[in-house]
Design an enzyme around this catalytic site. Sequence first.
Site, PDB file in Angstrom:
ATOM      1  CG  ASP A 126      -1.895   1.167   1.195  1.00 15.79           C
ATOM      2  OD1 ASP A 126      -2.716   1.225   0.257  1.00 15.79           O
ATOM      3  OD2 ASP A 126      -1.836   2.036   2.090  1.00 15.79           O
TER       4      ASP A 126
ATOM      5  CD  GLU B 253      -1.596   6.122   3.134  1.00 15.44           C
ATOM      6  OE1 GLU B 253      -2.234   7.070   2.635  1.00 15.44           O
ATOM      7  OE2 GLU B 253      -2.126   5.057   3.490  1.00 15.44           O
TER       8      GLU B 253
ATOM      9  CG  HIS C  37      -1.227  10.446   4.680  1.00 19.11           C
ATOM     10  ND1 HIS C  37      -0.550  11.543   5.149  1.00 19.11           N
ATOM     11  CD2 HIS C  37      -1.309  10.602   3.323  1.00 19.11           C
ATOM     12  CE1 HIS C  37      -0.220  12.338   4.132  1.00 19.11           C
ATOM     13  NE2 HIS C  37      -0.670  11.795   3.021  1.00 19.11           N
TER      14      HIS C  37
ATOM     15  CG  HIS D 142      -6.022   5.826   5.066  1.00 20.18           C
ATOM     16  ND1 HIS D 142      -6.358   5.383   3.803  1.00 20.18           N
ATOM     17  CD2 HIS D 142      -7.197   6.047   5.700  1.00 20.18           C
ATOM     18  CE1 HIS D 142      -7.676   5.350   3.674  1.00 20.18           C
ATOM     19  NE2 HIS D 142      -8.202   5.765   4.822  1.00 20.18           N
TER      20      HIS D 142
ATOM     21  CG  ASP E 262      -4.236   1.222   5.248  1.00 22.38           C
ATOM     22  OD1 ASP E 262      -4.590   1.051   6.433  1.00 22.38           O
ATOM     23  OD2 ASP E 262      -4.525   2.242   4.598  1.00 22.38           O
TER      24      ASP E 262
END
Length: 231
Positions: free
Chosen positions: A7, A9, A57, A150, A155
Amino acid sequence: MREIVFDTETTGLDPKTGDRLVEIGCVELMGRIPTGEVFHAYYNPQRDMPSAAEEVHGLSSAFLADKPLFADGADALLEFLGDAPLVAHNAGFDFGFLNNELALCGREPIALDRMVDTVAIARKKHPGAKASLDALCTRYGIDRSHRVKHGALLDAELLAQVYLELLGGRQIGLVLDAEVEAVGASGTAITMQTIERVFRAPRPHTASEEELARHKAFLEGIADPLWNNGR
């Protein structure tokens, strides 16, 4: 088979308009079982962090200011990814940012045929249902209470659990190895050893002459046996 669930960000939604990748988290699966090996890194995007993205985030410009550039950590990331299939939720988004960063530092893009999109899998398995990571965690009873904001590694860890459920749940496959290592519900490694079976030679079961004589005498002592009624 080795797979990487990952994942990212970012500073926004579109790398074509100058948005950059600021965090990546990767979880290694081997034979659809988490190995415990992970990769996690923050990157300095060399630009400001929009407030809308920071709200998602929690990564501020000040926090990222002393982090390495993506180019400085690209080798370590690519080494961890290897040539494994890459699993992501709405994978086109993550691939877009990852390949943009690779292009900016003169690296070859990651081939799209390595992409495994869990959103597409979820929509096929549960048509009409919500396919967000939160919704799938709820559907499969995966605890996400610690997910306040997040985070790429958090995640990825949640997505690894969702991915396994989408494929049919956590099952230890049938193997012929003498020893199998799996991951238990607590996250600890469990080693299971198969039992070596010792097979004995079949024992003789033919009646002896004495037993046959005794059996014949017994039959002859039965008055009017049923098997003589047909005479």
